[in-house]
Design a protein around this motif. Structure first.
Motif, short mmCIF file in Angstrom:
data_model
loop_
_atom_site.label_atom_id
_atom_site.label_comp_id
_atom_site.label_asym_id
_atom_site.label_seq_id
_atom_site.Cartn_x
_atom_site.Cartn_y
_atom_site.Cartn_z
N ALA A 41 1.03 -1.16 0.17
CA ALA A 41 0.19 0.05 -0.11
C ALA A 41 0.66 1.14 -0.02
N VAL A 42 1.68 1.30 0.82
CA VAL A 42 2.86 2.22 0.65
C VAL A 42 3.42 2.54 -0.50
N GLY A 43 3.91 1.40 -1.02
CA GLY A 43 4.73 1.36 -2.29
C GLY A 43 3.61 2.25 -3.56
N LEU A 44 2.56 1.65 -3.50
CA LEU A 44 1.63 2.22 -4.52
C LEU A 44 1.62 3.73 -4.31
N VAL A 45 1.51 4.33 -2.94
CA VAL A 45 1.40 5.72 -2.98
C VAL A 45 2.70 6.36 -3.29
N VAL A 46 3.84 5.90 -2.83
CA VAL A 46 5.42 6.11 -3.26
C VAL A 46 5.34 6.29 -4.80
N GLY A 47 4.77 5.20 -5.49
CA GLY A 47 4.85 5.13 -6.90
C GLY A 47 4.41 6.35 -7.61
N LEU A 48 3.35 7.03 -7.06
CA LEU A 48 3.00 8.35 -7.69
C LEU A 48 4.21 9.32 -7.81
N PHE A 49 5.11 9.19 -7.11
CA PHE A 49 6.20 10.17 -7.13
C PHE A 49 7.46 9.38 -7.68
N ILE A 50 7.62 8.07 -7.58
CA ILE A 50 8.90 7.20 -8.08
C ILE A 50 8.14 6.08 -8.83
N PRO A 51 7.88 5.95 -9.86
CA PRO A 51 7.32 5.01 -10.56
C PRO A 51 7.88 3.73 -10.41
N ALA A 52 9.21 3.67 -10.58
CA ALA A 52 9.66 2.23 -10.38
C ALA A 52 9.13 1.50 -9.03
N ILE A 53 9.25 2.33 -7.96
CA ILE A 53 8.56 1.92 -6.66
C ILE A 53 7.21 1.43 -6.73
N GLY A 54 6.29 2.20 -7.46
CA GLY A 54 4.92 1.85 -7.50
C GLY A 54 4.84 0.72 -8.44
#
Length: 112
Positions: free
Chosen positions: A55-68
């Motif tokens: 869940a955290v990774g999805l949100v972070v992915g909005l800023f760092i696409p590779a994480i998302g």
């Protein structure tokens, strides 16, 4: 401005986070089926932590696409495993539940 991708991703993350909290707080409606499926109790905290990280990774992915992307892939694998677990337990009436968590993650990834 909020795009469909942002809205779906935030909602998917919130939905998965709700699932994580439900496991971590051992909500009866979540852990009773896990026990029926034969999932060892020692794994429950790890399952909740994996969902929370996703869940955290999805949100972070909005800023760092590779994480998302990594979080989305991890969650797809997680919830696919949940479907397989339910099928192996022959608890066919519970198949929709992991799919309800899987679907918004897949949609968020498709919109990315």
């Amino acid at each position: 401005m909020f795009t469909a991708h942002v809205v779906v991703t935030v909602l998917a993350a919130a939905w998965v986070a709700f699932s994580a909290v439900s496991v971590l707080t051992r909500a009866a409606w979540v852990v009773e089926p896990l026990a029926e499926y034969g999932v060892p109790r020692t794994l429950w905290p790890w399952l909740g932590t994996a969902k929370a990280a996703g869940a955290v990774g999805l949100v972070v992915g909005l800023f760092i696409p590779a994480i998302g992307l990594a979080a989305g892939i991890g969650l797809v694998v997680y919830f696919t495993g949940a479907v397989v677990t339910v099928l192996r337990a022959r608890s066919y009436k519970h198949i929709p539940f992991p799919l309800l968590y899987l679907a918004p993650v897949v949609v968020a990834m498709a919109l990315a």
